[in-house]
Design an enzyme around this catalytic site. Structure first.
Site, mmCIF file in Angstrom:
data_model
loop_
_atom_site.group_PDB
_atom_site.id
_atom_site.type_symbol
_atom_site.label_atom_id
_atom_site.label_comp_id
_atom_site.label_asym_id
_atom_site.label_seq_id
_atom_site.Cartn_x
_atom_site.Cartn_y
_atom_site.Cartn_z
ATOM 1 N N ASP A 182 34.694 54.014 37.138
ATOM 2 C CA ASP A 182 35.917 54.485 36.492
ATOM 3 C C ASP A 182 35.658 54.558 34.999
ATOM 4 O OD1 ASP A 182 38.818 55.105 36.328
ATOM 5 O OD2 ASP A 182 38.869 53.202 35.242
ATOM 6 N N GLU A 266 34.458 60.044 38.972
ATOM 7 C CA GLU A 266 35.494 61.065 38.888
ATOM 8 C C GLU A 266 35.049 62.178 37.947
ATOM 9 O OE1 GLU A 266 38.985 59.219 37.304
ATOM 10 O OE2 GLU A 266 37.829 57.930 35.969
ATOM 11 N N ASP A 348 41.435 49.084 35.939
ATOM 12 C CA ASP A 348 40.144 49.771 35.971
ATOM 13 C C ASP A 348 39.350 49.433 37.228
ATOM 14 O OD1 ASP A 348 40.799 50.845 33.513
ATOM 15 O OD2 ASP A 348 39.807 49.252 32.382
#
Length: 389
Positions: A182, A266, A348
């Site tokens: 992340d 991501e 997170d």
């Protein structure tokens, strides 16, 4: 065999600086001429020109500007090839429309194998009699033969040589470890293992020093030598920030690629995110785009699997235990309690766990070992019912 570039710093003599300055100027002139010619041919006559068309006009251009003959013809041809590649990247959606090169920006010239001499110890460019004084901080692969050499002069007046070779990069042994990443600002990377990698904030540390140098630059008279000196100081500060950030990114991406077989991350639209004026400086400082780019090619080198999930997947708002999705979650909330199952989440770490689960789910369905991109997935009706029961 993978193409790999090895970059070294070198210190040219005064004569070599003069030759390189002429080469940079000629390459920049030919590139800008080619761009102008292509734009004129298309917008006025509706005709598309390509590399072969411009290369055929190059002898006539040298007749018109005889000083183009003072440099090697190979970098001039490569400048037209780079222009052709810039248009290809634009039409395929990977880059913006090509723009004219400027004198005060980074300068470069590319020499292919027939324009330099390499004896496995020294590198000598065309039109030069003495080899370049290169700082060999790491050796080239044994028995390699460079296919091209790119000379670079950055805004801080530093000279670098990038040597492109075919390297036999051995895949790393397989490991039984998977990780979700992340990307953030407070912590540059939060891993699904619970580890949080800090953000060094290199720009923020040198921001006052940079602002002071820029104020001094603004007060100097345009065209004066003092202004050039002040501009060089500003460029050196920028180079110091960029070098430290890039070194940190390389070390972190290499460690993650070595320790994990599957990496889920991501895909962020950084260009859109920096339009937020409140976070633009912090986002640019952390360098998410460059970090993910390094993870991509290093995963390919070392036989790892990099999975990109969709940018709209609500990784932070989803409970990794029961898949309940919150309606909203403000940026300043770093911990939250799931209203469905009562699990306390670190924002997170929870996002990293969701990214890992989503990436593995997509990879299992597709059965691909190459980097894949998956769309966001909402909780199924069964999961949603269990979450609210």
């Amino acid at each position: 065999m993978q193409k790999r570039a090895y970059k070294y710093r070198f210190y040219p003599t005064d004569e070599q600086k003069k030759i390189l300055a002429q080469t940079f100027g000629c390459c920049r002139f030919v590139y800008n001429w080619g761009l102008s010619t292509r734009k004129t041919a298309y917008f006025q006559h509706g005709k598309s020109l390509y590399y072969n068309d411009l290369a055929a006009l190059l002898p006539a251009l040298k007749e018109q500007y005889p000083w183009l003959r003072d440099t090697s013809s190979v970098p001039l041809q490569q400048a037209l090839r780079h222009l052709d590649r810039a248009f290809v990247n634009f039409f395929e959606g990977r880059a913006e429309y090509p723009t004219f090169k400027k004198k005060r920006h980074e300068q470069s010239a590319t020499f292919v194998s027939n324009a330099f001499r390499w004896d496995r110890q020294a590198l000598t460019l065309a039109k030069m009699y003495a080899p370049l004084e290169i700082v060999w901080h790491r050796p080239l692969p044994e028995g390699c033969k460079p296919s091209s050499v790119t000379i670079i002069k950055d805004s801080a007046n530093r000279y670098f040589v990038s040597i492109l070779v075919a390297d036999d990069i051995k895949p790393l042994p397989m490991v039984n470890q998977m990780v979700g990443l992340d990307l953030g600002i407070k912590s540059m990377v939060a891993l699904s293992t619970g580890e949080s990698v800090g953000n060094p904030r290199y720009f923020a540390k040198d921001e006052k020093r940079l602002a002071k140098a820029q104020r001094r630059l603004a007060k100097k008279k345009k065209g004066s030598k003092n202004r050039n000196k002040a501009g060089l100081k500003v460029a050196k500060i920028h180079a110091r920030i960029a070098d430290r950030r890039r070194d940190y990114q390389h070390k972190l991406s290499t460690r993650i690629a070595h320790e994990n077989q599957v990496i889920c991350v991501e895909s962020l639209a950084v260009k859109n995110m920096v339009k937020n004026h409140s976070l633009a400086k912090a986002i640019s400082d952390v360098g998410w785009g460059e970090f993910v780019r390094q993870l991509e090619y290093k995963s390919h080198w070392y036989g790892r699997t990099l999975i990109k999930i969709d940018r709209f997947y609500p990784s932070s708002k989803t409970c990794h235990a029961c898949k309940h999705v919150l309606d909203s979650l403000l940026l300043d909330i770093r911990e939250w309690v799931c209203p469905a199952c009562g699990v306390v989440h670190d924002r997170d770490t929870n996002a990293a766990l969701n990214i890992l689960a989503e990436g593995l789910s997509a990879a299992a369905c597709g059965g691909s070992v190459r980097p894949v991109r998956v769309r966001a997935r909402r909780a199924t009706p069964v999961e949603a019912g269990n979450a609210h029961s």
